[in-house]
Scaffold this active site. Structure first.
Site, PDB file in Angstrom:
ATOM      1  N   CYS A  84      11.813  -0.800  19.936  1.00  0.00           N
ATOM      2  CA  CYS A  84      10.416  -1.720  19.906  1.00  0.00           C
ATOM      3  C   CYS A  84       9.321  -0.675  20.561  1.00  0.00           C
ATOM      4  O   CYS A  84       9.511  -0.230  21.443  1.00  0.00           O
ATOM      5  CB  CYS A  84      10.717  -2.968  20.449  1.00  0.00           C
ATOM      6  SG  CYS A  84       9.111  -3.864  20.700  1.00  0.00           S
ATOM      7  N   ASN A 118       9.295  10.434  14.006  1.00  0.00           N
ATOM      8  CA  ASN A 118       9.372  10.652  12.597  1.00  0.00           C
ATOM      9  C   ASN A 118       8.972   9.431  11.772  1.00  0.00           C
ATOM     10  O   ASN A 118       9.615   8.353  12.204  1.00  0.00           O
ATOM     11  CB  ASN A 118      10.727  11.014  12.117  1.00  0.00           C
ATOM     12  CG  ASN A 118      10.960  11.350  10.646  1.00  0.00           C
ATOM     13  OD1 ASN A 118      10.926  12.424  10.262  1.00  0.00           O
ATOM     14  ND2 ASN A 118      11.558  10.485  10.061  1.00  0.00           N
ATOM     15  N   GLU A 119       7.967   9.538  11.052  1.00  0.00           N
ATOM     16  CA  GLU A 119       7.571   8.438  10.076  1.00  0.00           C
ATOM     17  C   GLU A 119       7.485   7.198  10.814  1.00  0.00           C
ATOM     18  O   GLU A 119       8.179   6.101  10.583  1.00  0.00           O
ATOM     19  CB  GLU A 119       8.733   8.262   9.037  1.00  0.00           C
ATOM     20  CG  GLU A 119       8.819   9.602   7.933  1.00  0.00           C
ATOM     21  CD  GLU A 119       9.806   9.431   6.886  1.00  0.00           C
ATOM     22  OE1 GLU A 119      10.573   8.751   7.084  1.00  0.00           O
ATOM     23  OE2 GLU A 119       9.872  10.119   5.965  1.00  0.00           O
ATOM     24  N   GLU A 291       7.144  16.622   3.849  1.00  0.00           N
ATOM     25  CA  GLU A 291       8.423  16.310   3.055  1.00  0.00           C
ATOM     26  C   GLU A 291       8.015  16.046   1.710  1.00  0.00           C
ATOM     27  O   GLU A 291       7.280  15.369   1.332  1.00  0.00           O
ATOM     28  CB  GLU A 291       9.301  14.951   3.598  1.00  0.00           C
ATOM     29  CG  GLU A 291       9.776  15.177   4.986  1.00  0.00           C
ATOM     30  CD  GLU A 291      10.605  13.997   5.400  1.00  0.00           C
ATOM     31  OE1 GLU A 291      10.981  13.269   4.486  1.00  0.00           O
ATOM     32  OE2 GLU A 291      10.826  13.924   6.547  1.00  0.00           O
ATOM     33  N   GLN A 340      23.230  11.220   1.564  1.00  0.00           N
ATOM     34  CA  GLN A 340      24.120  12.054   0.689  1.00  0.00           C
ATOM     35  C   GLN A 340      23.656  12.052  -0.652  1.00  0.00           C
ATOM     36  O   GLN A 340      24.274  13.098  -1.341  1.00  0.00           O
ATOM     37  CB  GLN A 340      25.489  11.527   0.927  1.00  0.00           C
ATOM     38  CG  GLN A 340      25.882  10.276   0.488  1.00  0.00           C
ATOM     39  CD  GLN A 340      27.299   9.939   0.511  1.00  0.00           C
ATOM     40  OE1 GLN A 340      28.303  10.213  -0.238  1.00  0.00           O
ATOM     41  NE2 GLN A 340      27.635   9.546   1.852  1.00  0.00           N
ATOM     42  N   MET A 341      22.918  11.072  -1.106  1.00  0.00           N
ATOM     43  CA  MET A 341      22.506  11.267  -2.656  1.00  0.00           C
ATOM     44  C   MET A 341      21.003  11.745  -2.815  1.00  0.00           C
ATOM     45  O   MET A 341      20.366  11.605  -3.673  1.00  0.00           O
ATOM     46  CB  MET A 341      22.762   9.928  -3.304  1.00  0.00           C
ATOM     47  CG  MET A 341      24.127   9.418  -3.200  1.00  0.00           C
ATOM     48  SD  MET A 341      25.155  10.481  -4.380  1.00  0.00           S
ATOM     49  CE  MET A 341      24.895   9.685  -6.003  1.00  0.00           C
ATOM     50  N   HIS A 342      20.182  12.268  -1.451  1.00  0.00           N
ATOM     51  CA  HIS A 342      19.083  12.650  -1.677  1.00  0.00           C
ATOM     52  C   HIS A 342      19.177  14.018  -1.825  1.00  0.00           C
ATOM     53  O   HIS A 342      19.486  14.657  -0.843  1.00  0.00           O
ATOM     54  CB  HIS A 342      18.550  12.239  -0.347  1.00  0.00           C
ATOM     55  CG  HIS A 342      17.105  12.611  -0.001  1.00  0.00           C
ATOM     56  ND1 HIS A 342      16.348  13.881  -0.354  1.00  0.00           N
ATOM     57  CD2 HIS A 342      16.038  11.661   0.437  1.00  0.00           C
ATOM     58  CE1 HIS A 342      15.199  13.813  -0.275  1.00  0.00           C
ATOM     59  NE2 HIS A 342      14.999  12.648   0.532  1.00  0.00           N
TER      60      HIS A 342
HETATM   61 ZN   LIG Z   1      11.919  10.973   5.417  1.00  0.00          ZN
END
Ligand SMILES: [Zn+2]
Ligand SMILES: [Zn+2]
Ligand SMILES: [Zn+2]
Lengths: 607, 607, 607
Positions: A84, A118-119, A291, A340-342
């Site tokens: 939070c 990150n993001e 990215e 893993q599928m990225h």
């Molecule tokens: Zn990302």
């Protein structure tokens, strides 16, 4: 990587459990080795602070650090972003790890930049309904309103006996029997954005004194719950994570036909919009793609591969909009865990993935190109996060979205071949702009209207319609100096219904009734004013469809002395000081301006 | 207001925080002044008890007074209706504020009526899963069944070993692994309705002895979770809040085409249905429209403006159905809080809003009209809240709705030009009615069947199908004296499927198989009986589509000696002693009976 | 019953509250009488353990025995299956009631079999997020991985800093901010299945020593959250509850047209699939239908009646697939509680319901038939529960379903007139099979590939694609000996999109890119390999549509020397040693092989 023309690499952003395997015990040797190897390979390193992934042990120390969702459920450990923003203990712990990394690597010349966290906001993590958020919200309210009587008055709490006797009586605006007071909800949204900024600035402070390298954050696409301009104010470079195919699938209102047409390309305007937005967020216009999607990803509802050529197109489009760096996520596909599928530029077995050849080609092409020199656009579009919060709070019609309205305006401008600068509502110098659009701007800040006078300007719909506390101003809006127009009634329409406009096109979603002596330049088939103007200042009384947008943009541009050209569907231009670039988002070749641009192709002309 | 022909005004219904700013401290001066001003302006005042909006401080006193939703989440402070009907402390506090208001204003001649609370059940607030509700439910069960063995037997708890050893073992029927015992759920629904009545009667008792003015409640449209007849029994006048456009959008099953056609008018039968229903709820037929939509509202999925003429049409339709008063909500649009986008008769800046001229016109027209004198209709439709609860508990097919079935029947009658009286299932004197319909009546109460014999009667589908405890009666239903019909099988059908009927039309949603010696008057194309009858008594074995309804109503009316006429779509009639009124809900003019009724127009003929 | 040809009856399965009305006090007299009556009527009795419906009092003893849903809400008493499989106390109590019943009735010759519990997993009851489940999960993990470091390595917890320091830090994988680690979720699913087996085996142990009669469980349709092969390993007979119309409505992906076409018949392949699956689950192929739908049920979204003939068709289809017994649920419709609208063979008033005549006819026909003698099919399909869990954990595209893929393959085989054996992935002897299909098999277990070599084999799509811990294997899959094929990229497609294949048909949902030297036998219109093979071993790179499936099956069968014939839509064959049966699921008669099979009709020919 260097062979592929890649010169930047980001590391460390999720590595807290390895950096500090037990409390206060740090293991930097693996990181030192990685820095050595990458640096020796000729790569410039961005080091990330790992605060987006606090280790499991942190929960022993701060059992209440998790965000709660609007139903009051904890958002648990086991993925990422499990904190939070209002938790003071975790905020301090985040500053501390930034200090420790800064102490060790701040002056290391191999580290060329820093990514903080990150993001922010990814996975809907800005709004939290935790006790920490509630307590901080009360403090924030006390600081803003000083007395609870002032708050009651500002919010109109006399309505429905919602008056409070003390700041400590005020709860978060979730789980109310029906809609909470919009002033209450808007305050909570402003607060929540401020909490991101506050959290963020602790790390900025930690690093600023420890390094001279630029500080960066990687924003996401269409994450609107915090004010990126305010986070960006403390940074040197804005960057964002561009997933064109994933975003078309998971976060864009569009017809099924549109989603099919651009399935393997992404929406033709979504990337440009964010490029231009984050150029405005970056200090002095400095921005990157941190990215870039290089192949199929794992997280969208459907995950097809980019058409051959798209990785190159996206990269070139970013450069044409002024990106200093385009980085790809990820280098090598990880064979385990959530992503893993990225796809990466290399497969899990380290063989080249299809995107790699395109990246290599772009690097070769870029090397042969003079540096991209940006020029100020003739057209500006004003983007304002609080307007998004205001209209999310009070949509008045199902699905009213400030972002969608803005993207529609942006799309209309680009469909006429224009290059655009996106500007924050805090801008006061608009010199050089010939045409300025400010649709949906909830409240015109002081001084903005004065700055607008030089250009042909389109305000509305739903602009200057509420006070900053989200009530109806008296006199009623838009209250524009020099334009006698008042919005006297508002209607929202279901998707199947539109009000047709004389000469072509229609209003949909949102229609206002105007009163006033300003001249009517467009009207509906049954005589309702659609645009009224006096001189350069135009007020738009609804949400145009594409046909009406095209007419409006062409007419206003003409009045402003800006050249337009109707673009083939799916083809977009971008002008720099030296070149004009064309991007073909279609799966078919398109003839344009004497050349044939292949499917997913890019073409550029020197100016 | 008085200039606009408005003679009644309601105040105070949400004002608790101003009436009693701290516990036991009352400030009446502002209210005294308001009464003085309004009364001097010639207005008759309705004073509301503010119990729909308990002030924040009440939660300090009664932390457990909030309702819980079916997921066990509290329904928090910050809007309105944040109380559980079963909370004894809050119930007493509600009585006390009513007493205090009654003491001060009960004999004030400027107060011409009292509204108790506001829109019971709005925002789904009847069913609460709080501890207070659970405890009260156990007491209610103990009072109803006396022994837990009797309850086990009545509910059939032997099924799936659901037997209880003590009333204290019985929980509320939420969060069960799969469907709870329907007897359990129906009991909870009966109890929940009773709790509204019980809560309500405390305020009635407080005021009854303190004033001679009529007591009123303002019901909502399609709120069915409590028995309005039982609440209404203690009141003098029924009133309701009529939002035709909002209700079409947010609470009616209808095709997309229907919703588009009537987007700015509302459904042609929804208002008439509720007018006729609340006329039955009001003591001796006295009823009002307490809140009439005067322009776009804020709370529906989409909020377009009424077509010009509709505010007048709705008003006249109410008067033609017997409304004593039509009041508009609201007088002036409030520029703040939840309803800031809810139109009034005046704009937030006090200029007249479009509805005001129509209201003024109605007042002028009414003044020239002899008083509306109602007459008993020839046709009666029996409406029964427990049937709604029974079929919500045990729909057997997705989306089966008693209310929708009733509205379909009502629509079919009106499409044949008929005026209708809606009657409760407790009615025992049906003299004067030639045609009576009772579709979906879960259990025929004792004595009703005997009362039906004078008229042509249509029972079914799904009528007298269950015991009051919601089990299948033996012998199986409908068990009608003088009609040898048994329902031997029931089927529910998805929306795309229907069973076509010889001669035209079809059954959809719900189809029964009949057995018995009664004569078959309609049958499906494959020979299944659709209607069976003996003499005047007809049983209907399914849910007719519009074509079949039209045939049925025409045939039954003919048998009953009632004249019908097929109405143009969207045009509705209403007959009084002195006039026949026609209402054109279409956006186009319609020729009817020698006159042309304009779009959104009203026409009347003397009888 | 016996007159209707019914010879088996099941009792007791929900009767705990009557068997043990208070703790430790048993009342067997009513059960003794029932056994006496039924036995005297010539019926063979199955006695059920009542553990699916623990009495209310059990909750006093074990307040924490309820399962929690993924939101953390208790799944409360008031229906059935209200227990968490991981609760040790309830597990012991279940064993104890089985012992007590076994002690009393285990050697009673009138009891011919035992049903343990009822429909494990029905109402989504396998996965529980209770404290008991969490604690048991930690123990299970500790047993499986021994050290937490091994677990971290196996799951790839370094990703996103998800590493654990101790097994006690590991929570259940619900409520995470975004997707949990798939290894974490898959482990939880394996664990949850193991907990069902563990719970189940306590009752098996209790009864095994107390009776020689067969032990049975009645599985459901498409309940996949536990491994039926593992539960079945301890039993003598598998049985299942076949509700063709309900299942088509509530648990099958199918077009609206398909659901309309088979509305009153059920899907033509759903029953056969489960018959063949549960024949594999039963010891030595022994299996029953324990509950056959005999008319409209109450629990599906829509509940139409079976077409006349369907009850007979379903029964005959079960016998043709090898069922020893087909039992109907229920004998008489119960007039109360949850299933009061669930048809039986007799109506609530005990008159015959429509299904009864068909059941009597089947009994007559069966009596005239020589016993059904099964033969091994030429075609095998490998079904694997862990693959279902893997792909549910990591679907990669919205709606990817292992079960749906398997049913598609099964349907394609049957559409070519084939009879099929379904086999577990633990099978090692495939002698006698000419054609073997293993689509979607997440991980090929050791030894299976070797066993496949005799037959023409089709592997893929998505087969041998992950390790048992759900990570990408290196080298990348499918890693088939003798077939040089690697899947280098995966794409998922939205429903409207497909990749057309040269010669007809297309891939949809799922498309893989192949690399390798194996021969390409099918390819897409743009040259992507769809099937690659070497010798008998074929790899399929996507999810075929019906047209492509038909081509594939025909080609592979030809290669395997298996005769096929294209069946009329909705007609299915089943071959035994002595007969070929044809089942017409259509509502119209179909001409086939020189005979006309009536709507909902069955025909058989001697071989
Ligand atoms: Zn990302
Ligand atoms: Zn209201
Ligand atoms: Zn069952």
């Amino acid at each position: 990587m260097a062979e592929a023309g890649i010169s930047w690499v980001r590391i460390g952003e999720f590595a807290w459990s390895r950096l500090e395997p037990s409390a206060g015990v740090f293991t930097f040797d693996w990181l030192d080795r990685a820095i050595e190897v990458l640096s020796n390979a000729g790569l410039k390193i961005i080091l990330g602070t790992p605060t987006c992934t606090p280790p499991r042990r942190m929960l022993e120390q701060f059992p209440d650090m998790l965000a709660l969702d609007a139903q009051g459920q904890p958002r648990k450990f086991g993925a990422r972003r499990h904190y939070c923003f209002s938790h003071a203990g975790y905020r301090a712990a985040s500053g501390r790890i930034a200090e420790i990394l800064g102490d060790r690597y701040g002056r290391d010349t191999r580290i060329h930049g820093w990514q903080i966290d990150n993001e922010y906001g990814c996975h809907d993590t800005v709004l939290s309904y935790s006790d920490a958020a509630r307590d901080a919200f009360r403090d924030w309210l006390a600081a803003r309103y000083v007395t609870v009587e002032a708050l009651n008055a500002a919010w109109g709490n006399v309505f429905w006996s919602m008056e409070y006797g003390d700041f400590d009586e005020i709860d978060l605006p979730n789980l109310t029997v029906t809609q909470p007071n919009p002033s209450h909800e808007l305050a909570f949204r402003r607060f929540s954005s401020d909490q991101v900024v506050r959290y963020h600035e602790v790390q900025v402070a930690a690093l600023r004194v420890r390094t001279d390298r630029p500080l960066i954050h990687n924003y996401m696409g269409r994450v609107l719950d915090f004010d990126h301009f305010e986070v960006g104010a403390a940074l040197d470079i804005a960057s964002w994570d561009s997933y064109p195919i994933g975003f078309l699938s998971d976060r864009l209102e569009a017809s099924a036909a549109h989603k099919i047409r651009y399935l393997q390309q992404g929406d033709p305007d979504m990337q440009g919009f964010h490029h231009d937005l984050y150029r405005a967020v970056g200090k002095e216009g400095r921005w990157w793609v941190m990215e870039q999607q290089p192949g199929p990803v794992n997280w969208a509802p459907f995950n097809p591969a980019p058409l051959p050529g798209m990785v190159r197109l996206w990269s070139w489009e970013a450069f044409a909009h002024g990106a200093e760096v385009v980085s790809y996520f990820r280098w090598r596909q990880a064979p385990f865990a959530q992503e893993q599928m990225h796809a990466g530029l290399r497969r899990p077995d380290d063989a080249p993935a299809p995107g790699l050849a395109e990246v290599t080609q772009v690097a070769r092409e870029i090397a042969q190109m003079p540096d991209i020199a940006l020029q100020q656009a003739e057209v500006a579009l004003i983007f304002d996060y609080p307007s998004e919060w205001a209209w999310t709070t009070l949509p008045q019609g199902q699905g009213f979205s400030y972002f969608a309205l803005m993207l529609d305006a942006y799309r209309a401008l680009r469909a006429q071949g224009l290059s655009i600068d996106i500007l924050p509502s805090t801008v006061r110098d608009l010199s050089g702009y010939r045409l300025v659009l400010a649709p949906g701007l909830a409240t015109l800040p002081d001084g903005l209207e004065a700055a607008l006078t030089g250009a042909v300007t389109l305000i509305g719909p739903r602009a200057n319609a509420v006070t900053p506390e989200i009530s109806i101003p008296l006199p009623m809006g838009p209250n524009l100096a020099g334009l006698d127009v008042t919005v006297t009634q508002v209607e929202t329409l279901p998707p199947q219904i539109a009000r047709t406009v004389k000469g072509g096109g229609a209003l949909h979603h949102w229609v206002e009734t105007l009163e006033g002596t300003a001249q009517t330049s467009y009207e509906t088939d049954n005589g309702q004013a659609v645009v009224k103007h006096t001189g350069n200042l135009h007020y738009l009384a609804g949400w145009p469809d594409a046909t009406l947008w095209a007419r409006l943009v062409a007419d206003l541009a003409k009045q402003a002395g800006v050249n337009t050209r109707e673009m083939p569907e799916g083809v977009r231009l971008r002008a720099t000081q030296t070149h004009v670039f064309a991007f073909n988002y279609n799966a078919e070749a398109v003839a344009f301006d004497g050349v044939t641009i292949p499917p997913a192709g890019v073409h550029w002309w020197p100016v």
